[in-house]
Design an enzyme around this catalytic site. Structure first.
Site: not given
Length: 980
Positions: A698-701, A705, A817
């Site tokens: 559902i997301g990568k950064g 993951i 952040d």
């Protein structure tokens, strides 16, 4: 001739009788047609508006009143609530005297047909929020009898209608809370009948409106809150001798407070806070003999509080906080007979508080924190037994706390941190029925705590860093709702009472750095709510209770620097929530247990225990007088040597075989996966690993993951896969996440459920947020569904999460952040601050820390951080301000404004491009076009806060505590008007 006249009269009588019912029926028709355009929340509203053959049946409709001829003279359907538009047919109710449609959800523009309502005296369309367009001044021209016009809290825009000056009977006028622009028409100074003027939060600009001084009958004037005037408070306002309320808060006023205001003998409320006023507080203000509330806070005022304030005999509230005032607080303040609230925090006051303060018997709230005050605490602060909040922190008060405060049963909050106070604390302070927090940290209090204590609502006790002595009283167990108990850095001795660990809500206890002896009470094993326990640096002896592993939610256990003996309970290995364990510098013995949670802890957790055997040791130390398994001779016998040589050769062979097999197993798991939980979990590591599939991403950064995982118990979790420790690279925030989220709990901070790890990979497990991140929703295709109410709520909730990190954690935690992608939304769109991979503890809340590299995300980084690498909590505040601008504008922080321009610079450029800039004008220019029906006052309020947060100078930014306060507390006069 007489007969002809008689016939004529009979004819007119017949026509009158014939047409009178017809006119009544027409009003009924109009009402029924209006009903069709007024929709209730469950279909049609106004359920009793039903057609009837009775000519006056409509007169009994809810909200309808008629005259003797069955003509509708009053229509009041406020607070129904209704949706839809105001139909043009409203103009057919020509006998209307009162039209009140307040507190509904009507949309669209006002119909011009309303100009036919020539008998109207009251027109109230306030608090609809969605009425739009320019206000049609032409409808007012024929309303010559109009006395009340209230349009507060809608979305009208454009200029204020100049036609108002033609309404010679108008007494009440409110255009506040709209999107108007430009100046107040000077002709408004000619509405001589006006008694109430509300232009607050209307987006107005121009010169400070001195011409309003011509309104000699004016009693209440609200012209502040997000209007932007040039100049100061008009001295001419001193001529408004009937004025009772003057509210010019938050409207960019400059200059000094005019002495002419002293002529306002009927004035009971003067609000000039949140401006840029300078100079001294005029002593002449003491001429305001009717004054009850004075708020001059958050300005740049200097000088002293005038001695002449002794003449303000009716005043109940004085707010002067966040100025540059100095000198001694005069005795005159203590003489004020009705004073209830006195807040002067964050100034430069010196010397003593007035000894007579509180002697009037009415004092409710006293906050003088963050000054340079000294001397004794006045003994009469609670003479009237009304004092609720006493905040004296960060001063130089000395001497004891007056015994009288120990009898103050009205007290709810006592905060006297960081002073020079000494002596014993009044026993009664720990027996007050309503007090929720007692905070006496960082003083020089001595003596023993009282033997008798009780209080049903007390939930926090902070007595750290004093000179308290004696035994810790078992009576602390009489606080059934106690959650936090900090007694560290004192001189307590004796045992820890078992009653403390029998408290049902205790979550944090710190008794470190005392002279406590005896053992750890077995009752600790039954205190299931504990999250953090620090008993270090005492003289506690005996063994660690075997049942300690029953405390399932314990995240921190520090019992280092004591005299504990015996072995380490193996059950600790089953405490999956435990992330910090310190057993160092005791007298523990035996082997450190293997497996379980013990794999998480390093050798420093066990250092300084001479006879403790760490896992990697082949042989273990023994105490003097103990014998080894083999004597010295046996160790060096020929047979022993032969066996040792054979074993060594065999070992070398096995090592070479293992090296050859290493490449074959390189892609296999280097260690078995291990699940470490921070709360009770009904799934295993295998269940987590099953979810690491491509279709679950559902997301990568940059850090890894994120997968969505469905557990066997039908609970979804978010799984964040990080690069692990075994690769030679950084841990990509793993340690930071564990150290922060693993030890804190807050409603608006995402919960770290636990983690799964092996040698190569770390998997962090979070509660799953089905609505994703704020950034995804705001900047994706669903952004239009985030209407203002939701955006505002998200802002408040995220602010509360950050406020907890900055102000309620010790040491404070910097997120580093903060961005919209790190604010996650659950199924109810409730906000949770997430991603603590860059988080940092800051031990001294007043200091900053220099980082080795820039942390944060482009577009959110505070300017001082980029070139100094120094970070403090104000860096998080800047980032949060950027998030607020995102919520208002619906734009990403970078990438939409041209090269080198971020959202903050874009907003400032927009302001420079507007001919007559005002907060309202800027908001209109930048607001997200997908927003519909948003309340001007609320959006401007958040915009002002955002611009405070993104100030260039870090010192000029508010704290997160102040941000939360501002977001959750709309301006006072606005709040009152909303409740109209």
């Amino acid at each position: 001739m007489a007969m002809r006249l008689l016939k004529t009269h009979l004819l007119f009588l017949h026509l009158y009788l014939f047409f009178s019912p017809c006119f009544a029926y027409t009003d009924m028709e109009v009402l029924l047609n209006l009903k069709s355009s007024m929709i209730g929340p469950k279909g049609h509203g106004l359920h009793d508006w039903i057609h009837s053959s009775s000519p006056d049946a409509h007169c009994s409709f809810s909200g309808v009143s008629c005259d003797d001829d069955a003509r509708v003279i009053s229509l009041n359907v406020s607070f129904t609530p209704l949706f839809g538009t105001i139909s043009p047919e409203i103009g057919m109710l020509t006998h209307l005297v009162n039209l009140t449609l307040a507190a509904n959800n009507f949309t669209g523009e006002l119909p011009l047909e309303m100009k036919s309502l020539t008998s109207l005296k009251v027109l109230n369309i306030s608090n609809n929020g969605n009425l739009t367009g320019t206000f049609p001044g032409e409808i007012l021209k024929a309303m010559v009898d109009l006395e009340v016009l209230d349009t507060y809290n809608n979305n009208f825009n454009g200029k204020l209608p100049p036609e108002m000056s033609e309404l010679k009977k108008l007494k009440y006028l409110s255009f506040g809370g709209n999107f108007f622009s430009g100046e107040i028409p000077e002709s408004y100074g000619d509405i001589q009948s006006l008694e109430y003027l509300g232009l607050n939060g209307a987006g107005l600009s121009g010169k400070s409106p001195a011409f309003l001084s011509r309104l000699k009958n004016l009693r209440e004037m609200y012209i502040g809150y997000y209007n932007s005037y040039t100049g100061g408070v008009p001295p001419e306002f001193g001529g408004l001798t009937k004025l009772e309320i003057l509210d010019m808060a938050s409207c960019t006023l400059t200059g000094e407070i005019p002495t002419s205001l002293s002529n306002l003998k009927h004035l009971h409320t003067l609000f000039l806070h949140i401006n840029n006023l300078t100079g001294h507080i005029p002593p002449e203000l003491s001429g305001l003999v009717s004054l009850k509330s004075l708020d001059l806070s958050i300005n740049q005022l200097t000088g002293e509080i005038p001695q002449s304030f002794i003449n303000l005999g009716n005043i109940t509230l004085i707010n002067l906080f966040r100025n540059n005032l100095y000198g001694q607080i005069p005795e005159a303040i203590g003489e004020l007979p009705k004073l209830e609230v006195f807040e002067v925090w964050e100034n430069n006051f010196t010397l003593q508080l007035p000894a007579n303060l509180g002697r009037n018997g009415n004092l409710i709230k006293l906050d003088v924190s963050d000054n340079h005050l000294t001397g004794l605490i006045p003994k009469d602060l609670c003479r009237g037994e009304k004092l609720e909040m006493l905040i004296l922190s960060n001063n130089f008060f000395f001497g004891p706390i007056p015994e009288e405060l120990g009898k103050c049963k009205s007290l709810t909050k006592i905060r006297i941190v960081k002073n020079l106070l000494n002596g014993t604390v009044p026993a009664g302070l720990f027996n007050l029925p309503l007090v929720t927090i007692i905070e006496l940290t960082d003083n020089f209090f001595s003596g023993e705590l009282p033997v008798t204590m009780s209080g049903d609502v007390l939930d926090q006790i902070y007595l750290s860093n004093n000179w308290f002595s004696g035994e810790i009283p078992p009576a602390i167990g009489n606080f059934p709702n106690l959650q936090t108990l900090f007694l560290d850095r004192n001189r307590f001795r004796g045992n820890i009472p078992r009653e403390i660990f029998e408290l049902k809500h205790l979550s944090r206890i710190n008794t470190s750095a005392n002279n406590i002896t005896g053992g750890i009470p077995d009752s600790i094993s039954r205190c299931s709510t504990l999250i953090s326990v620090d008993l270090s640096r005492n003289r506690i002896n005996g063994e660690i209770p075997k049942g300690i592993n029953n405390v399932k939610n314990l995240g921190t256990l520090n019992i280092s620097g004591n005299q504990l003996t015996g072995s380490i309970p193996t059950g600790i290995g089953n405490m999956t929530s435990l992330t910090t364990l310190d057993l160092s510098f005791n007298d523990l013995s035996g082997r450190v247990p293997l497996g379980g949670q013990f794999l998480v802890f390093n050798e420093t957790s066990f250092a300084g225990n001479t006879y403790l055997c760490l896992p990697h040791r082949v042989s273990c130390p023994t105490r003097p007088g103990q014998t080894s398994d083999h004597n010295h001779t046996a160790l060096f016998s020929p047979s022993r040597i032969v066996i040792t040589v054979i074993a060594a050769i065999t070992g070398l062979i096995l090592i070479s075989v293992a090296i050859r097999q290493m490449n074959k197993k390189k892609n296999q798991k280097s260690l078995a996966w291990k699940l470490t939980a921070f709360q009770k979990l009904d799934f295993k590591s295998e269940d987590v690993l099953e979810c690491l599939k491509e279709e679950n991403i559902i997301g990568k950064g940059g850090a890894g993951i994120v997968y969505r995982g469905s557990m066997p118990n039908n609970v979804d979790v978010a799984i964040k896969r990080l690069v692990g420790r075994g690769t030679g690279r950084s841990d990509h925030g793993f340690t930071a996440e564990i150290q922060t989220l693993g030890r804190i709990r807050h409603r608006h901070i995402v919960r770290l459920l636990g983690y799964v790890a092996n040698k190569d990979t770390n998997l962090l497990l979070y509660e799953y947020m089905p609505n994703g991140s704020l950034g995804e929703l705001l900047h994706g295709s669903k952004g239009g569904h985030l209407q203002w109410e939701t955006r505002h709520r998200v802002a408040v909730e995220a602010a509360k999460g950050l406020c907890y990190l900055h102000h309620d954690c010790s040491p404070l935690i910097l997120h580093r952040d903060v961005k919209s992608n790190n604010i996650l939304l659950d199924s109810d769109f409730e906000a949770h601050v997430a991603d603590f991979g860059l988080a940092k503890f800051l031990v001294d809340g007043a200091a900053s820390e220099c980082m080795s590299s820039i942390a944060g995300s482009y577009g959110y980084i505070a300017p001082e951080y980029a070139y100094t690498l120094k970070v403090d909590e104000k860096s998080d505040v800047y980032s949060f301000g950027v998030v607020l601008l995102e919520l208002i504008a619906g734009k990403k922080p970078v990438g939409e404004f041209g090269e080198g321009v971020d959202i903050v610079r874009w907003v400032r450029n927009t302001e420079e491009e507007i001919t007559q800039p005002s907060d309202a004008a800027i908001v209109v220019a930048i607001v997200d076009p997908r927003l519909t029906g948003y309340p001007l006052t609320s959006v401007i309020h958040v915009f002002k806060i955002a611009m405070m947060c993104v100030e260039e100078e870090a010192a000029a930014r508010p704290t997160m505590r102040e941000v939360v306060h501002m977001l959750t507390n709309p301006p006072k006069s606005v709040a009152n008007l909303i409740a109209f």
